[in-house]
Design a protein around this motif. Sequence first.
Motif, short mmCIF file in Angstrom:
data_model
loop_
_atom_site.label_atom_id
_atom_site.label_comp_id
_atom_site.label_asym_id
_atom_site.label_seq_id
_atom_site.Cartn_x
_atom_site.Cartn_y
_atom_site.Cartn_z
N GLU A 54 10.93 -17.27 -9.05
CA GLU A 54 9.82 -16.96 -9.33
C GLU A 54 9.25 -17.20 -8.24
N ARG A 55 9.27 -18.54 -7.70
CA ARG A 55 8.66 -18.53 -6.50
C ARG A 55 9.03 -17.82 -5.77
N PHE A 56 10.13 -17.68 -4.97
CA PHE A 56 11.13 -16.66 -3.90
C PHE A 56 10.76 -15.39 -4.68
N ALA A 57 10.40 -14.54 -5.07
CA ALA A 57 9.86 -13.37 -5.84
C ALA A 57 8.70 -13.00 -5.17
N LYS A 58 7.57 -14.10 -5.43
CA LYS A 58 6.39 -14.27 -4.90
C LYS A 58 6.05 -14.04 -3.11
N ILE A 59 7.14 -15.12 -2.65
CA ILE A 59 6.83 -14.91 -1.01
C ILE A 59 7.64 -13.98 -0.75
N ARG A 60 8.86 -13.23 -0.87
CA ARG A 60 9.56 -12.42 -0.55
C ARG A 60 8.15 -11.00 -1.16
N ASP A 61 7.55 -10.74 -1.93
CA ASP A 61 6.60 -9.61 -1.79
C ASP A 61 5.38 -9.84 -0.72
N ASN A 62 5.25 -11.08 -0.96
CA ASN A 62 3.85 -11.18 0.29
C ASN A 62 4.27 -10.77 1.11
N LEU A 63 5.43 -11.24 1.93
CA LEU A 63 6.36 -11.02 3.13
C LEU A 63 6.50 -9.28 3.15
N ASN A 64 6.75 -8.87 2.03
CA ASN A 64 6.83 -7.64 2.37
C ASN A 64 5.49 -6.73 2.69
N GLU A 65 4.09 -7.12 1.93
CA GLU A 65 2.67 -6.56 1.52
C GLU A 65 2.71 -7.19 3.52
N GLN A 66 2.68 -7.92 4.47
CA GLN A 66 2.16 -8.14 5.65
C GLN A 66 3.03 -6.76 6.57
N GLU A 67 4.21 -6.78 5.75
CA GLU A 67 5.02 -6.08 6.98
C GLU A 67 4.21 -4.49 6.92
N ALA A 68 4.17 -4.21 5.06
CA ALA A 68 3.51 -3.28 4.99
C ALA A 68 2.17 -2.51 6.08
N GLU A 69 0.66 -3.75 5.63
CA GLU A 69 0.03 -3.96 6.93
C GLU A 69 0.02 -3.64 7.78
N SER A 70 0.94 -5.10 9.00
CA SER A 70 0.98 -4.80 9.98
C SER A 70 1.87 -3.38 11.23
N PRO A 71 1.53 -2.68 12.01
CA PRO A 71 2.31 -2.07 12.36
C PRO A 71 3.63 -2.56 13.31
N PRO A 72 4.24 -1.47 13.03
CA PRO A 72 5.75 -2.11 13.73
C PRO A 72 5.55 -2.80 15.63
N ALA A 73 5.02 -2.44 16.29
CA ALA A 73 4.66 -2.94 17.53
C ALA A 73 3.27 -2.10 17.67
N ARG A 74 2.92 -2.77 19.23
CA ARG A 74 1.71 -3.12 19.79
C ARG A 74 1.76 -2.86 20.85
N ILE A 75 1.17 -2.34 21.34
CA ILE A 75 0.65 -1.83 23.55
C ILE A 75 -0.01 -3.35 23.84
N VAL A 76 1.27 -3.96 24.19
CA VAL A 76 0.46 -5.27 25.16
C VAL A 76 -0.89 -5.30 26.17
N THR A 77 -0.01 -3.60 27.00
CA THR A 77 -1.21 -2.99 28.15
C THR A 77 0.23 -1.94 28.97
N MET A 78 -1.14 -0.93 29.48
CA MET A 78 -0.36 0.39 29.49
C MET A 78 0.59 0.04 30.73
N ALA A 79 1.85 1.14 30.63
CA ALA A 79 2.54 0.47 31.58
C ALA A 79 2.16 1.43 33.21
N THR A 80 2.78 1.23 33.61
CA THR A 80 2.62 1.94 35.18
C THR A 80 3.21 2.46 35.99
N PRO A 81 3.77 2.84 36.94
CA PRO A 81 4.92 3.10 37.89
C PRO A 81 4.95 2.38 38.48
#
Length: 129
Positions: free
Chosen positions: A27-54
């Motif tokens: 049950e503890r592991f299931a709660k941890i897995r659920d918490n991780l799944n929720e955090q992954e769903a809330e955060s975007p898969p990537a973020r832009i650090v700076t804009m790319a320049t040629p």
Amino acid sequence: QSNTTSMNIVPLRQLEREVDALRGSYERFAKIRDNLNEQEAESPPARIVTMATPPLSPSSPRKTIILFLGVGGGLFAAIAAALIHDNLTSDKPSPAGSLVAVKAAAARKGFRKRRYLDETGADLGETRW
């Protein structure tokens, strides 16, 4: 009979305790897995650090290095080809007429028989196989 029944109950109670401990861990592991799944769903898969320049200049191929390598390689190949051609087509010994030149000329022709000359080019009368 009661003695055998109590002996059978003791291992059963131990097994029940083990099951309860394992269930709690699951049950503890299931709660941890659920918490991780929720955090992954809330955060975007990537973020832009700076804009790319040629880039200001190309990073490769470096034209000057390629130019020097090409010229050097061409000169080396030309000199090697000239030396090979000279060794394959030359039948005359070098004008020095020395013993070394005669040996070199005979070696170029592939002969095993060699004539020995003195410094003036006169035959010493020695021939070896």
